[in-house]
Design a protein around this motif. Sequence first.
Motif, short mmCIF file in Angstrom:
data_model
loop_
_atom_site.label_atom_id
_atom_site.label_comp_id
_atom_site.label_asym_id
_atom_site.label_seq_id
_atom_site.Cartn_x
_atom_site.Cartn_y
_atom_site.Cartn_z
N PHE A 139 0.88 -1.17 0.00
CA PHE A 139 0.00 0.00 0.00
C PHE A 139 0.91 1.22 0.00
CE2 PHE A 139 0.84 -1.60 4.25
CZ PHE A 139 1.41 -0.50 4.86
N ASP A 140 0.32 2.39 -0.15
CA ASP A 140 1.11 3.61 -0.13
C ASP A 140 1.22 4.11 1.31
OD1 ASP A 140 2.22 6.08 -0.29
OD2 ASP A 140 0.69 6.95 -1.61
N PRO A 141 2.38 3.90 1.94
CA PRO A 141 2.51 4.24 3.37
C PRO A 141 2.59 5.74 3.63
CG PRO A 141 4.62 3.52 2.51
CD PRO A 141 3.63 3.36 1.39
N THR A 142 2.60 6.53 2.55
CA THR A 142 2.64 7.98 2.70
C THR A 142 1.23 8.57 2.71
OG1 THR A 142 2.66 8.60 0.35
CG2 THR A 142 4.76 7.97 1.34
N ALA A 143 0.24 7.75 2.31
CA ALA A 143 -1.12 8.28 2.14
C ALA A 143 -1.89 8.31 3.45
CB ALA A 143 -1.88 7.45 1.10
N ASP A 144 -1.55 7.40 4.36
CA ASP A 144 -2.34 7.31 5.58
C ASP A 144 -1.52 6.64 6.68
OD1 ASP A 144 -4.52 7.67 7.19
OD2 ASP A 144 -5.93 6.69 5.84
N PHE A 145 -2.07 6.63 7.88
CA PHE A 145 -1.43 5.94 8.99
C PHE A 145 -1.62 4.43 8.84
CE2 PHE A 145 -2.02 10.11 10.78
CZ PHE A 145 -0.87 10.30 11.53
N HIS A 146 -0.56 3.68 9.17
CA HIS A 146 -0.68 2.23 9.26
C HIS A 146 -0.03 1.81 10.57
CE1 HIS A 146 -2.28 1.38 5.24
NE2 HIS A 146 -1.70 2.53 4.94
#
Length: 291
Positions: A139-146
């Motif tokens: 996934f795009d780890p810059t788009a949201d919190f994980h």
Amino acid sequence: MQYYISMLALLSIVFHLSFFFITADITRFDENYEITWGNDRVLSSNLGTQIQLSMDASSGSGFRSKLSYGIGFFHLRIKLPDKDSAGVVIAYYLTSKGNKHDELDFEFLGNKEGKPITLQTNVFADGVGDREQRVVLWFDPTADFHNYQILWNQHQIVFYVDDIPIRVFKNNKGIGVGYPSQVMRIEASLWDGDSWATDGGRTKTNWTMAPFKAHFQGFHINGCPKSDPSSNNNSNQECFSPNYWWNSQKYWTLDSKQKGQFENVRRKYVNYDYCSDRHRYPVPPPECLHQ
Ligand SMILES: *[C@@H]1O[C@H](CO)[C@@H](O)[C@H](O)[C@H]1NC(C)=O
Ligand SMILES: *[C@@H]1O[C@H](CO)[C@@H](O)[C@H](O)[C@H]1NC(C)=O
């Protein structure tokens, strides 16, 4: 009419606030953590439940837990810098003190915008590391919190991303493999790693994109605290109590669902594993044969 509308607005605010407080981890940063460096590059928001670390050309920044822990199920929610972050490293790890130290690492290796960010993990025991594994995140780890989690008990160490196991390091002391057993602090930092982090150090940090910013949430800590890490006895023995939920049998091995998820990650997303690097290790380290 005006009155009813403002009553409705008020009710809606109350509803949303209570929803926020029920679902979110509302532990404030300063309850469990403290700033270690880059003071004015650490910003707090959302009533102290969110932290921003940043790095410019003169400094990065970092924080750590106030206490040390011997065993637990640790987590931080992280959102990575959202533009060209080649050369930028965000580290989230547990570490003990001294030269024969134990350490469990998550390291996010930044990249050019649009290129995949690699997540490197490593395990040090008694000062011995060099156990890198790398996955490309799905996934795009810059788009949201994980949610990035580390389970550590007497039986296994498991690194998870959003509850999906990406790495397992079993306790193989029985065959002479070191296993972390010293109390550790939780640390997080944002720093310049462009000598090695991206394309083996060939892609450098683009300082015109600075400051680089990462965000952190989830400051509740599930761990066995040791308030005095400076005491001579650095052992985590007293943390083996079955009263800690992460020591219960459920956490001794992956269950069948987790095994399936883990195998899927291994098959699709692992792009480096020291266990299969025959240049570095003509003979695979013993733990690689007992996984
Ligand atoms: C650095 O970022 C600037 C601004 O976006 C861009 O114009 C430049 O080409 C970038 N440099 C490199 C080496 O990618
Ligand atoms: C440290 O404390 C544990 C119990 O908490 C004990 O079992 C162990 O022997 C101690 N080690 C030393 C070196 O004193």
